[in-house]
Scaffold this active site. Sequence first.
Site, PDB file in Angstrom:
ATOM      1  N   HIS A 111      79.454  58.288  23.032  1.00  0.00           N
ATOM      2  CA  HIS A 111      80.408  57.607  22.153  1.00  0.00           C
ATOM      3  C   HIS A 111      81.825  57.688  22.688  1.00  0.00           C
ATOM      4  O   HIS A 111      82.557  56.713  22.691  1.00  0.00           O
ATOM      5  CB  HIS A 111      80.346  58.185  20.733  1.00  0.00           C
ATOM      6  CG  HIS A 111      79.320  57.517  19.880  1.00  0.00           C
ATOM      7  ND1 HIS A 111      77.982  57.761  20.025  1.00  0.00           N
ATOM      8  CD2 HIS A 111      79.445  56.583  18.901  1.00  0.00           C
ATOM      9  CE1 HIS A 111      77.319  57.002  19.165  1.00  0.00           C
ATOM     10  NE2 HIS A 111      78.175  56.278  18.471  1.00  0.00           N
ATOM     11  N   LYS A 113      72.030  61.101  10.440  1.00  0.00           N
ATOM     12  CA  LYS A 113      71.821  61.899   9.223  1.00  0.00           C
ATOM     13  C   LYS A 113      73.169  62.320   8.648  1.00  0.00           C
ATOM     14  O   LYS A 113      74.111  62.590   9.386  1.00  0.00           O
ATOM     15  CB  LYS A 113      70.953  63.132   9.509  1.00  0.00           C
ATOM     16  CG  LYS A 113      71.569  64.140  10.466  1.00  0.00           C
ATOM     17  CD  LYS A 113      70.804  65.457  10.448  1.00  0.00           C
ATOM     18  CE  LYS A 113      71.156  66.337  11.620  1.00  0.00           C
ATOM     19  NZ  LYS A 113      71.774  67.606  11.309  1.00  0.00           N
TER      20      LYS A 113
END
Lengths: 279, 173
Positions: free
Chosen positions: B36, B101
């Site tokens: 990322h 999550k």
Amino acid sequence: MRKIKSELIKKKIESMVIRANTQLRPDVLAALKKAKAKEKNKLLHNMFSAIIENAGVARNKKLAICQDTGLPVVFLEIGDKVCVDKNIEDIINQATASAYKKGYFRASIQKDPLLRAKRPSYEPVIIHTNIVNGTRLKITLLVKGFGCENKASVKMFNPTTNLADIENFIVEVVRWAGASACPPYVIGVGIGGTQDFAGLLAKKALLRSITKPNNNKKLASLEKRLINRINALKIGPMGLGGNSTVLGVNIKTYPTHIAGLPVAVNISCHALRSASVVI
Amino acid sequence: MKKLTGPLTKAKIKQLRAGQVLSYDGILYTARDQAHKRMAAMINKKQELPFILKNQVIYYCGPNPALPGRVIGACGPTTSSRMDRFTPILLKAGLLGMVGKGERSKEVLSAIKKHKAVYFITHAGCGALISEYVKSKKFVGFGDLGPEAVFAFSVQDFPLMVAIDSEGDSIYD
């Protein structure tokens, strides 16, 4: 002196490391099954089913229970009359790394925490040593993923603090973890010692079976109270609510200084993995 | 259970509502912290990414190596919030879906709403079980990152729940 060969220790550690990563602790599995049985909501029931099914798939297919095979934390208990032919810390590091390779477990250790320039590796692990009397050699591995390790917290309270304030702190740490650290959780609490030692106590507390009550009656009732308060947060599996936010709360204490009261909280995900071997 | 088939489109995503349970067939690109950080920097420098982000789904996952005879090792979701600081940049560049999550930041929630994207969660801490839904994998890029490299997972019946929908409604609110 009892002489123990490094090759034997290596072999024993390797099989223990594989077991810890692929076989969910029986006490944790039992607690999950109990929580599932109590759950009436169909969606939450399904979430528990997936967690229990995952443990079965991991065991049967020799897969890691969780892809986060952790920064391995090793607790070494070595008798003062034990003699090993090589440096035992080297043996532990080599055996753990070798087992992680053999088990096809992920390498998750960044050698340089700031630069992070290299591929993650299998070493070094964290080792905590206790010298005990006699000829005993016990090695325990806690496979601690960082999703939940990131939610650990230590607070240095005043020695005159009320127990209520300590309880509130523990509950708030869990609230802050929310759904991110794979609930339902097991909470390890360390009270006493120094700042670093309280953290170690909290981690060691996770090693105790969650189906066994605390030997100390006062701590046992505090654990019960905390379980009720944390469950009232209604985080639940995947953060979807319900009455099961914790499977257990384990507290460990140690003497501390007249001027302080360190309290550490270490959260474990539902995939609480540890195993021991006595050689 | 509703079936969702990739590649995603804004029209498909518009139908999804927070709390909905789905099963997904299609491609998931694994990317976590370091991937990322790199992708966000590359977008800012107008460099080409290892895959075309537009209309794709990123899975926050660092899988275990595959045992002989298996596609992949344990490969459950990692904590999504660590990717929050990069997510708005990726959404602006065309990313449509994310799987992970846990909760997301307010900034991510409004970016999801703005770009009409979607955030899914999947069974947390169930990496062994999830590996059963991965039918094949292909290396995509950032190989030097090891387990943090980008892979394209071709998945079938992959379990998802809509956590934040394109209207910005969240199961965590």
